[in-house]
Design a protein around this motif. Sequence first.
Motif, PDB file in Angstrom:
ATOM      1  N   ARG A 138       6.075  -8.191  -9.424  1.00  0.00           N
ATOM      2  CA  ARG A 138       5.214  -8.319  -8.011  1.00  0.00           C
ATOM      3  C   ARG A 138       5.106  -9.690  -7.831  1.00  0.00           C
ATOM      4  N   ASP A 142       3.406  -9.165  -2.640  1.00  0.00           N
ATOM      5  CA  ASP A 142       3.492  -7.644  -2.970  1.00  0.00           C
ATOM      6  C   ASP A 142       2.096  -6.866  -3.294  1.00  0.00           C
ATOM      7  N   CYS A 143       1.198  -7.674  -4.038  1.00  0.00           N
ATOM      8  CA  CYS A 143       0.045  -7.192  -4.745  1.00  0.00           C
ATOM      9  C   CYS A 143      -1.114  -6.583  -3.683  1.00  0.00           C
ATOM     10  N   HIS A 151      -0.047   3.793  -0.882  1.00  0.00           N
ATOM     11  CA  HIS A 151      -0.325   2.689  -1.640  1.00  0.00           C
ATOM     12  C   HIS A 151      -1.615   2.694  -2.543  1.00  0.00           C
ATOM     13  N   THR A 193      13.336  -6.540  -1.680  1.00  0.00           N
ATOM     14  CA  THR A 193      12.238  -6.144  -1.599  1.00  0.00           C
ATOM     15  C   THR A 193      12.184  -4.548  -1.820  1.00  0.00           C
ATOM     16  N   TRP A 195      10.163  -0.708  -2.023  1.00  0.00           N
ATOM     17  CA  TRP A 195       9.209   0.084  -2.015  1.00  0.00           C
ATOM     18  C   TRP A 195       9.555   1.244  -3.048  1.00  0.00           C
ATOM     19  N   ARG A 250       4.956  -1.581  -3.986  1.00  0.00           N
ATOM     20  CA  ARG A 250       5.810  -2.771  -3.525  1.00  0.00           C
ATOM     21  C   ARG A 250       6.253  -3.594  -4.538  1.00  0.00           C
ATOM     22  N   TRP A 251       7.435  -3.846  -4.812  1.00  0.00           N
ATOM     23  CA  TRP A 251       8.248  -4.814  -5.898  1.00  0.00           C
ATOM     24  C   TRP A 251       8.918  -5.927  -5.213  1.00  0.00           C
ATOM     25  N   THR A 252       9.467  -6.782  -5.840  1.00  0.00           N
ATOM     26  CA  THR A 252      10.360  -7.922  -5.637  1.00  0.00           C
ATOM     27  C   THR A 252      11.355  -7.815  -6.870  1.00  0.00           C
TER      28      THR A 252
END
Length: 258
Positions: A138, A142-143, A151, A193, A195, A250-252
């Motif tokens: 993240r 994202d955080c 979420h 990105t 989810w 959510r991540w990268t």
Amino acid sequence: MGMDFHSKQNRFSYTTRTADNSWIQTIKDLVPIKQISNAIDIGCGGGIYSKALSDMGVASVTGVDFSKEILEGAKENCKDYSNISFLQGNAFDTGVVGGSYDFVLERALIHHIDDLESCFEEAYRILDSDGYLIIQDRTPDDCFVKGSSEHIRGYFFEHFPKLVEIEAQRRHDSKLIMQTLKAIGFTEMEEVTLWETRKVYENKEALLLELRERIGRSILHELTDSELNQLVHHIDNSIAKESLIVEKDRWTMWKAVK
């Protein structure tokens, strides 16, 4: 405070999920997974994603983690997979032969690491020519997405601002990650990105129970028991849904090629 990754109490904290199809599909989009025969999962935790790689057809998967206790949980989690093995090591010194893998996965790893250069140098060393590195973590962006029934993490930071500072300090900016990868010698870099569906809960109580036990959520170890109870109560009151809660994070993800 923080999570003690070497405690027997946390041995199975990262074994309670399976990798969601959203993650599997993203990996397939980024990497020619059918061409991957030998993968290494650095910071493998409970082996959830080592399993996923095997299920995707990777012939041999090695999981590496610095915690003996976490590895014991991973071995139990993956006991039915004869093609998955585990080694105690770390992101700077995996203990494996150089050039021996065509895929390196570092998922939810680099926020525990200050020295990105040494981490990426080790990944570069153990990759074969044209091998793939996938990093998933993240960024600060994202955080801090607003909390909702999907979420859940957002509620952590809204209710306890002290967690914002802790989280921000341990997350790396995407620009720094890309610059460091390039400096090491990686090419064909790409950022996406994701989810990712973390888990589907049949009812709200199942979610609240996992939160109370801090399962798979190292950030919650920064709270006292009293604070954690406050947070669970806040989330209970904030979520109207009583059944079928689909939690997403959510991540990268960064892809790089040696």
